[in-house]
Design an enzyme around this catalytic site. Sequence first.
Site, short mmCIF file in Angstrom:
data_model
loop_
_atom_site.label_atom_id
_atom_site.label_comp_id
_atom_site.label_asym_id
_atom_site.label_seq_id
_atom_site.Cartn_x
_atom_site.Cartn_y
_atom_site.Cartn_z
N LYS A 85 0.85 -1.20 0.00
CA LYS A 85 0.00 0.00 0.00
C LYS A 85 0.89 1.26 0.00
O LYS A 85 0.67 2.19 -0.77
CB LYS A 85 -0.93 0.01 1.23
CG LYS A 85 -1.89 -1.18 1.26
CD LYS A 85 -2.88 -1.12 2.41
CE LYS A 85 -2.29 -1.55 3.74
NZ LYS A 85 -1.95 -2.98 3.81
N THR A 86 1.90 1.25 0.86
CA THR A 86 2.80 2.41 0.93
C THR A 86 3.58 2.56 -0.38
O THR A 86 3.77 3.68 -0.88
CB THR A 86 3.78 2.24 2.11
OG1 THR A 86 3.04 1.89 3.27
CG2 THR A 86 4.57 3.50 2.37
N ASP A 130 -0.94 6.29 7.14
CA ASP A 130 -0.96 4.84 7.34
C ASP A 130 -1.81 4.52 8.57
O ASP A 130 -2.02 5.40 9.42
CB ASP A 130 0.49 4.36 7.54
CG ASP A 130 0.65 2.89 7.19
OD1 ASP A 130 -0.33 2.28 6.72
OD2 ASP A 130 1.76 2.37 7.37
N THR A 179 -5.38 -1.66 7.29
CA THR A 179 -5.56 -3.11 7.24
C THR A 179 -6.98 -3.45 7.69
O THR A 179 -7.40 -4.59 7.60
CB THR A 179 -4.56 -3.80 8.21
OG1 THR A 179 -4.65 -3.15 9.48
CG2 THR A 179 -3.15 -3.72 7.69
N ARG A 239 6.52 -8.38 1.39
CA ARG A 239 7.42 -7.97 2.48
C ARG A 239 8.03 -9.19 3.16
O ARG A 239 9.20 -9.19 3.53
CB ARG A 239 6.67 -7.11 3.50
CG ARG A 239 7.61 -6.51 4.54
CD ARG A 239 6.86 -5.72 5.59
NE ARG A 239 6.18 -4.58 5.00
CZ ARG A 239 5.19 -3.92 5.60
NH1 ARG A 239 4.77 -4.29 6.79
NH2 ARG A 239 4.62 -2.88 5.02
#
Length: 356
Positions: A85-86, A130, A179, A239
């Site tokens: 997302k980032t 975030d 999330t 990740r």
Amino acid sequence: MSSPKNNYNNLVKPARNTPATTSKMLAGVGGEDKILDQTLRPQKWEEYIGQESIKKNLKILLEAAKERGEPPEHLLFYGPAGLGKTTLAYLIAKELNVQMKVTSGPAIERVGDLASILTNLTPKDILFIDEAHRLNKMIEEVLYPAMESGSLDIIIGKGPSARTIQLDLPPFTLIAATTRIAMLSSPLRSRFSGGTFRLDFYNDDEIKRIALRSAKILNADINGPAAMEIAKRSRFTPRIANHLLKRCRDYAQVHKKDLIDLESVAQTFELLGVDEKGLSSYDRRILESLIDKFGGGPVGLQTLSSAVAEEEATIEEVCEPYLIQLGFIERTPRGRLATPHAYKHLGKNPPQNTLI
Ligand code: ADE
């Protein structure tokens, strides 16, 4: 005995003590994996693997906004941690050639924090928030008019002498990530007029490609089967793939191997306690607890959290999405339920009355 097993919680655990000051917020949160993320983060759209439908939609949105000479409308990204997302937000900023200021829901404690961030934006900046589900209600209420009409309404003073001042803000795009979309209030959700995008888990082939790309950046030699094995144990999450790749690289280096191959990857996973489905000892402990202590459930999150001594948010946001994706756990109105697949994975016999 507790072994030095891999704990994905360190990678994707929701931050609990985020700095409160604006300068620190804007600098972003630190940590080894953040730095790792940045090194391996795709710098161009062509380098961003997967999430094809989101990329297509965003490209149109950005192209149109560029043609009009306006900042794009506000965007909301949601989905499990570690899916990019980032990274998407950074790519948007890069594409538009604008600055991106980064903060997070829990870091914005007071209305003044938000006011300071918003009034310090330069025109067309992107503000990335975030963990948006952790914004408090008061902050959300200041955010609504800022998003909708570009104005900041601040109440000065208290009681009868209180008055509201309205500041015009520079035009900006808010990109929020979460999330837990269900935890965002519906007025906030409805203000992301540019779109709400759900990031999906990646497939093995996409993760393999990500691992191969990352290995190149890290100057590590890896063969195809080894990259695929990393993919299979990465919980469909880039990740985690990057994290596992680094551990495999360490292992190969220490054992004087020039190539990361299937053998060294298998040995690394053995050492980390990551099983063939990518479950860590923490995930297995949740499943074992559910099955052995609670007869497979259903059991409430709070009870489960006490039984495994893990925070509820970590179970919900980090462990469960993948266990649900694998079909090992079901969330029911009465609590969490272990499925026959979970029993099978742990080498246990499911109760007679359950259907496979
Ligand atoms: N690294 C992390 N996420 C990635 C992605 N989606 N594509 C390529 N590299 C990545």
